[in-house]
Design a protein around this motif. Structure first.
Motif, short mmCIF file in Angstrom:
data_model
loop_
_atom_site.label_atom_id
_atom_site.label_comp_id
_atom_site.label_asym_id
_atom_site.label_seq_id
_atom_site.Cartn_x
_atom_site.Cartn_y
_atom_site.Cartn_z
N GLY A 253 0.83 -1.22 0.00
CA GLY A 253 0.00 0.00 0.00
C GLY A 253 0.86 1.25 0.00
N GLU A 254 0.27 2.35 0.51
CA GLU A 254 1.01 3.62 0.57
C GLU A 254 1.48 3.88 2.00
OE1 GLU A 254 -1.31 6.89 -1.83
OE2 GLU A 254 -2.65 5.40 -0.92
N THR A 255 2.69 4.39 2.12
CA THR A 255 3.24 4.74 3.43
C THR A 255 3.51 6.24 3.47
OG1 THR A 255 4.25 2.58 3.65
CG2 THR A 255 5.12 4.29 5.05
N PHE A 256 3.11 6.87 4.55
CA PHE A 256 3.37 8.30 4.73
C PHE A 256 4.25 8.45 5.96
CE2 PHE A 256 -0.69 7.71 2.68
CZ PHE A 256 -0.56 8.53 1.57
N ASP A 257 5.46 8.92 5.77
CA ASP A 257 6.39 9.10 6.88
C ASP A 257 6.20 10.52 7.42
OD1 ASP A 257 8.43 9.36 8.65
OD2 ASP A 257 10.01 8.67 7.30
N THR A 258 5.49 10.63 8.54
CA THR A 258 5.19 11.96 9.08
C THR A 258 6.29 12.46 10.01
OG1 THR A 258 3.95 11.01 10.91
CG2 THR A 258 2.70 11.57 8.93
N GLY A 263 6.83 15.39 4.98
CA GLY A 263 6.08 14.14 5.13
C GLY A 263 4.67 14.42 5.65
N TYR A 264 4.56 15.34 6.61
CA TYR A 264 3.23 15.73 7.12
C TYR A 264 2.38 16.33 6.02
CZ TYR A 264 3.11 14.86 12.06
OH TYR A 264 3.02 14.23 13.25
N LEU A 265 3.03 17.21 5.25
CA LEU A 265 2.29 17.88 4.18
C LEU A 265 1.76 16.87 3.17
CD1 LEU A 265 1.54 20.67 3.05
CD2 LEU A 265 3.62 20.54 1.66
N ARG A 266 2.62 15.91 2.81
CA ARG A 266 2.21 14.90 1.83
C ARG A 266 1.04 14.07 2.39
NH1 ARG A 266 4.19 9.53 1.01
NH2 ARG A 266 3.38 8.79 -0.98
N ALA A 267 1.15 13.70 3.67
CA ALA A 267 0.09 12.89 4.27
C ALA A 267 -1.21 13.69 4.34
CB ALA A 267 0.51 12.45 5.68
N ALA A 268 -1.12 14.95 4.75
CA ALA A 268 -2.33 15.78 4.88
C ALA A 268 -2.99 15.94 3.51
CB ALA A 268 -1.97 17.14 5.48
N ALA A 270 -2.73 13.92 0.91
CA ALA A 270 -3.28 12.64 0.44
C ALA A 270 -4.60 12.31 1.13
CB ALA A 270 -2.26 11.53 0.68
N PHE A 271 -4.65 12.52 2.46
CA PHE A 271 -5.89 12.18 3.16
C PHE A 271 -6.98 13.22 2.88
CE2 PHE A 271 -3.04 9.28 5.28
CZ PHE A 271 -3.83 8.16 5.39
N GLY A 272 -6.57 14.45 2.61
CA GLY A 272 -7.55 15.46 2.21
C GLY A 272 -8.15 15.11 0.85
N GLU A 281 -12.83 19.61 -3.15
CA GLU A 281 -12.42 20.97 -2.83
C GLU A 281 -10.91 21.02 -2.57
OE1 GLU A 281 -14.38 22.62 0.57
OE2 GLU A 281 -13.31 24.53 0.35
N VAL A 282 -10.40 20.00 -1.89
CA VAL A 282 -8.95 19.94 -1.63
C VAL A 282 -8.20 19.93 -2.97
CG1 VAL A 282 -7.07 18.53 -0.68
CG2 VAL A 282 -9.18 18.81 0.62
#
Ligand code: G1P
Length: 292
Positions: A253-258, A263-268, A270-272, A281-282
């Motif tokens: 799957g996908e891994t987000f290293d926060t 890394g936080y920005l990428r995770a936020a 992706a989940f947005g 809207e995101v």
């Protein structure tokens, strides 16, 4: 070989989060929001989906908000109830772990991941358990730990999730020495924490999800500091491997290293983007930002 079910999970949350300063000066990094919920929320959800019934948080100073987050917020709930915001209230209540399902134990000094896990020994007792490193948020149709728990029902022993990384990044991770492939699993021959590129036995990194036998605590008790001067879980696992089998499960799957700002920005993001209510809207917001 023990195939007892995996009921308990250790979540080491004592880290200072220096790579995300100043955001982590007064706020635990695990509580930083990834779109609409703290990073730790995703990791606890993943543990729940794998059938985990008890969560052992290994905390440190300034981490009290994690404990509060997994407790009832009485005033908030009363206010939501009085205002008739029942949907929000139900969501909050559904997220709450069962009474008695969380334990908090302090790691009093930052002596390493191995030491943090060892701090949970009395609460885990004599049964296999999971470890989830909360810096890593993993997204997949079958969540990573659930796939591992499924594999553990068949093979028993110890199972760790691995992922391929570019060879030049191996020195940031624990790296395994793979043996034969057996279905979805890979037999393990060895592992090393943060090797130099030239010494790395593969490019398969240990990605932060483990199912371990309780004998790991004996190995941790004896473990001397390793890479970075810290007591490393990887070194203790290598010791345990002498008497107890280890398999690696490649996570697809996908891994987000926060653990880092980007890394936080990428995770936020992706989940947005994946949010059913706000995703469109995101996307518009991100596209507009990129156009400048
Ligand atoms: C820890 C583990 C390492 C693993 C990594 C995954 O390292 O020691 O084996 O590959 O997490 O994020 P840390 O990131 O704490 O240095």
């Amino acid at each position: 070989m023990s195939k007892k079910p995996v009921r308990k999970a250790v979540l080491p949350v004592a880290g200072l989060g220096t790579r995300v300063l100043p955001a982590t000066k007064v706020m635990p990094k695990e509580m930083l929001p990834v779109f609409d919920r703290p990073a730790i929320h995703y990791v606890v959800d993943e543990a729940r989906a794998a059938g985990i019934e008890h969560f052992v948080f290994v905390t440190g100073r300034n981490k009290a908000s994690i404990e509060d987050y997994f407790d009832t917020a009485y005033e908030l709930e009363m206010t939501l109830e009085a205002k008739g915001k029942t949907k929000l209230l139900e969501e909050l209540r559904a997220d709450l772990p069962a009474p008695g399902a969380c334990s908090f134990v302090r790691q009093q000094a930052p002596l390493g991941l191995g030491h943090a896990v060892w701090c949970a020994r009395d609460i885990i007792g004599d049964e296999p358990f999971a470890v989830l490193l909360p810096d890593m948020i993993m997204r997949a149709e079958t969540p990573c730990l659930a796939a591992m728990a499924q594999a553990h029902k068949v093979t028993g022993g110890n199972i760790i999730a691995v992922e391929e990384v570019p060879m030049e990044e191996v020195s940031s991770y624990g790296i395994i020495e793979p043996g034969q492939r057996k279905g979805d699993l890979i037999e393990m021959r060895g592992m090393v924490e943060k090797p130099a590129v030239a010494d790395a036995p593969s490019n398969l990194m240990i990605s932060g999800r483990y199912i371990l036998q309780p004998e790991i605590f004996d190995a941790l008790e004896e473990q001397k500091p390793g890479a970075g001067g810290e007591i490393q879980l990887t070194d203790a696992m290598l010791k345990l491997m002498e008497t107890s089998p280890f398999h690696a499960l490649p996570f697809t799957g996908e891994t987000f290293d926060t653990g880092s700002k980007t890394g936080y920005l990428r995770a936020a993001a992706a989940f947005g983007l994946g949010d059913p209510e706000h995703g469109a809207e995101v996307r518009r917001i991100l596209e507009a930002l990129l156009k400048g």
